[in-house]
Design an enzyme around this catalytic site. Structure first.
Site, PDB file in Angstrom:
ATOM      1  N   GLY A  40      46.581  27.663 -13.498  1.00  0.00           N
ATOM      2  CA  GLY A  40      47.102  26.435 -12.919  1.00  0.00           C
ATOM      3  C   GLY A  40      47.299  26.580 -11.420  1.00  0.00           C
TER       4      GLY A  40
ATOM      5  NE  ARG B  35      61.239  30.871 -19.587  1.00  0.00           N
ATOM      6  CZ  ARG B  35      61.423  29.865 -20.441  1.00  0.00           C
ATOM      7  NH1 ARG B  35      60.742  28.741 -20.327  1.00  0.00           N
ATOM      8  NH2 ARG B  35      62.292  29.984 -21.425  1.00  0.00           N
TER       9      ARG B  35
ATOM     10  CB  ILE C 217      51.738  29.027  -9.847  1.00  0.00           C
ATOM     11  CG1 ILE C 217      52.789  27.958  -9.572  1.00  0.00           C
ATOM     12  CG2 ILE C 217      52.274  30.412  -9.482  1.00  0.00           C
ATOM     13  CD1 ILE C 217      54.032  28.070 -10.431  1.00  0.00           C
TER      14      ILE C 217
ATOM     15  CG  HIS D  19      63.686  33.223 -14.206  1.00  0.00           C
ATOM     16  ND1 HIS D  19      62.344  33.405 -14.429  1.00  0.00           N
ATOM     17  CD2 HIS D  19      63.932  31.918 -14.497  1.00  0.00           C
ATOM     18  CE1 HIS D  19      61.799  32.265 -14.834  1.00  0.00           C
ATOM     19  NE2 HIS D  19      62.741  31.343 -14.872  1.00  0.00           N
ATOM     20  CB  ALA D  20      64.812  35.418  -7.956  1.00  0.00           C
ATOM     21  CB  ALA D  21      59.185  34.114  -9.074  1.00  0.00           C
TER      22      ALA D  21
ATOM     23  CD  GLU E 113      63.797  32.952 -21.352  1.00  0.00           C
ATOM     24  OE1 GLU E 113      63.117  32.461 -20.447  1.00  0.00           O
ATOM     25  OE2 GLU E 113      64.042  32.362 -22.429  1.00  0.00           O
TER      26      GLU E 113
ATOM     27  CB  THR F 291      55.666  35.638 -11.531  1.00  0.00           C
ATOM     28  OG1 THR F 291      54.243  35.546 -11.588  1.00  0.00           O
ATOM     29  CG2 THR F 291      56.066  36.775 -10.625  1.00  0.00           C
TER      30      THR F 291
END
Length: 343
Positions: free
Chosen positions: A157, A239, A159, A292-294, A268, A237
Site C-alpha cells: 500500500g 501490528r 506506506i 507502537h510509535a512509528a 499490544e 511496523t
C-alpha cells in the site's frame, strides 16, 4: 419539550488531553465525554447512550455494539478498524469511519527504515560497546552491505510504497507480496511481485506493513521464520499480532534469523491495563522494540485527532463522512438526520 444534546464518547486515548477534539465537538454544540475504556464492559458502561464513539485501542465488538442504544457512528483514531466489529455495526446501521493511511505515511516509512538501518548497521551494539570502553569496529561484527540486498515487503500500500522509495535510494532490490494489488501497479513502483513463499525465502530484510486481519494474525510463525535466511532481518511496523512472539524469540535466540526491529509486540501493551514488560523478547540484544510509535509526529497526531472529531460531527449534523468503512441505510433509525441537538 426540552431538547437533549447529542453526546460523543471518546472511549480511550493516550494523548495528554482531548483539547483538539473538545474544540471541534463542543464547538458544534455536542457534548463530549472522555473515558479510558480497557474492555467492552467499560465501553458499554460509558457509551451505552452515546450518539457517537471515538476509539483508539478500546475494543468495540458485537456485544458492545448490540448494547448501544443511540450510536450512529464509531470513528477510529487511525486507519485499521480491527478493534471494531464492522459487520455488527453495519447490522445495527452504525457507520464506522477511519483515517486514510496517508496521515502517517511518511512517519511510518521513516520509522521502518530507521529500524532497519539501526539493526543492520549494529548501532545498538556499537553504542553499548563504546559506552563500556570498547573502541573497536569489530564489536558490531558481522555487518553486511545494504546495497544489492533484497528488501521484501508484505503488502504494498501507500506506506510500503514509501518504504520502497527510500530503500531504492540505498540500492536495495524490492520484492513484494500483495494479492490485492495488480502486478502492473507493483512494477510501476519499481518493485517485483512475488508469491508469499518467495517473499519469505528470498528476502534479506522482511518488512511487514500488512493490516491485522483474521488471515494475517500470527502469519509470521515458526514455520515461516524457519524458512527465512539465517542472516535475514525482520522489521514489523504494522501490528504486533501478525508475528508470533514466542516463535520469534526462538528464532532470534537460536539463530534462525539474525535480528528484528519491532514497533509493536504481540500482546499490544497499549490495549492492556497495568501492562508489565515480561515478554522474553526484551531480554535479547538482537531485537529493537519501539512502543507502537512509528506513526508519531506532532503533525500526524494533530491531524488524526482533528479528522476523527470532524468525522463524528459531520455524521451527527447530517453530513456524509469523508472516510466511511461501511455503508448503512440513511432511512434507518440510526441513520436519520438530526441537528446538533435532538429531541
Amino acid at each position: 419539550m426540552q431538547k437533549k444534546k447529542q453526546t460523543v464518547v471518546i472511549a480511550d486515548y493516550d494523548y495528554s488531553n482531548v483539547d483538539i477534539e473538545r474544540a471541534i465537538i463542543e464547538g458544534a454544540g455536542i457534548e463530549l465525554v472522555a473515558a479510558q475504556c480497557k474492555s467492552e464492559d467499560d465501553v458499554i458502561e460509558t457509551a451505552r447512550d452515546a450518539n457517537a464513539i471515538i476509539a483508539q485501542y478500546a475494543t468495540i465488538g458485537a456485544r458492545a455494539i448490540t448494547a448501544l442504544t443511540r450510536c450512529r457512528v464509531i470513528a477510529r483514531y487511525g486507519t485499521g478498524v480491527d478493534i471494531v466489529d464492522v459487520d455488527a455495526a453495519t447490522q445495527h446501521n452504525i457507520l464506522v469511519t477511519n483515517v486514510p493511511n496517508n496521515w502517517c505515511e511518511n512517519e511510518v516509512a521513516d520509522h521502518a527504515m530507521t529500524l532497519l538501518l539501526t539493526v543492520a548497521r549494529k548501532i545498538r551494539n556499537y553504542d553499548h560497546a563504546t559506552r563500556a570502553g570498547v573502541w573497536h569496529w569489530q564489536s558490531g561484527q558481522p555487518i553486511h552491505r545494504l546495497h544489492g540486498r533484497i528488501l521484501g515487503l508484505l503488502s504494498f500500500g501507500a506506506i510500503a510504497q514509501a518504504i520502497a522509495t527510500r530503500a531504492t535510494g540505498f540500492g536495495m532490490r524490492i520484492i513484494t507480496h500483495d494479492p490485492y494489488r495488480p502486478p502492473e501497479d507493483i512494477t510501476a513502483h519499481g518493485a517485483t511481485p512475488v508469491s508469499f513463499d518467495a517473499l519469505i525465502e528470498q528476502a534479506d530484510y522482511l518488512m511487514i506493513q500488512a493490516p491485522l486481519t483474521a488471515q494475517t494474525r500470527n502469519l509470521i510463525d515458526e514455520t515461516q521464520l524457519r524458512r527465512m535466511k539465517p542472516e535475514a532481518i525482520l522489521i514489523n511496523t504494522a501490528r504486533g499480532p501478525i508475528v508470533n512472539d514466542q516463535a520469534l524469540y526462538r528464532a532470534l535466540k537460536e539463530g534462525w534469523i539474525a535480528a528484528a526491529g519491532l514497533d509493536d509486540i504481540e500482546e499490544e501493551p497499549a490495549k492492556l491495563r497495568n501492562w508489565t514488560p515480561t515478554n522474553p523478547l526484551f531480554g535479547l540484544d538482537n531485537v529493537i522494540i519501539t512502543p507502537h510509535a512509528a506513526y508519531y509526529s506532532e503533525e500526524a497526531i494533530h491531524f488524526v485527532r482533528d479528522f476523527a472529531a470532524q468525522e463524528v460531527v459531520r455524521v451527527l449534523t447530517g453530513k456524509p463522512p469523508l472516510s466511511p468503512v461501511n455503508a448503512v441505510s440513511p432511512a434507518s433509525t440510526h441513520g436519520k438526520t438530526f441537528s446538533s441537538e435532538e429531541q
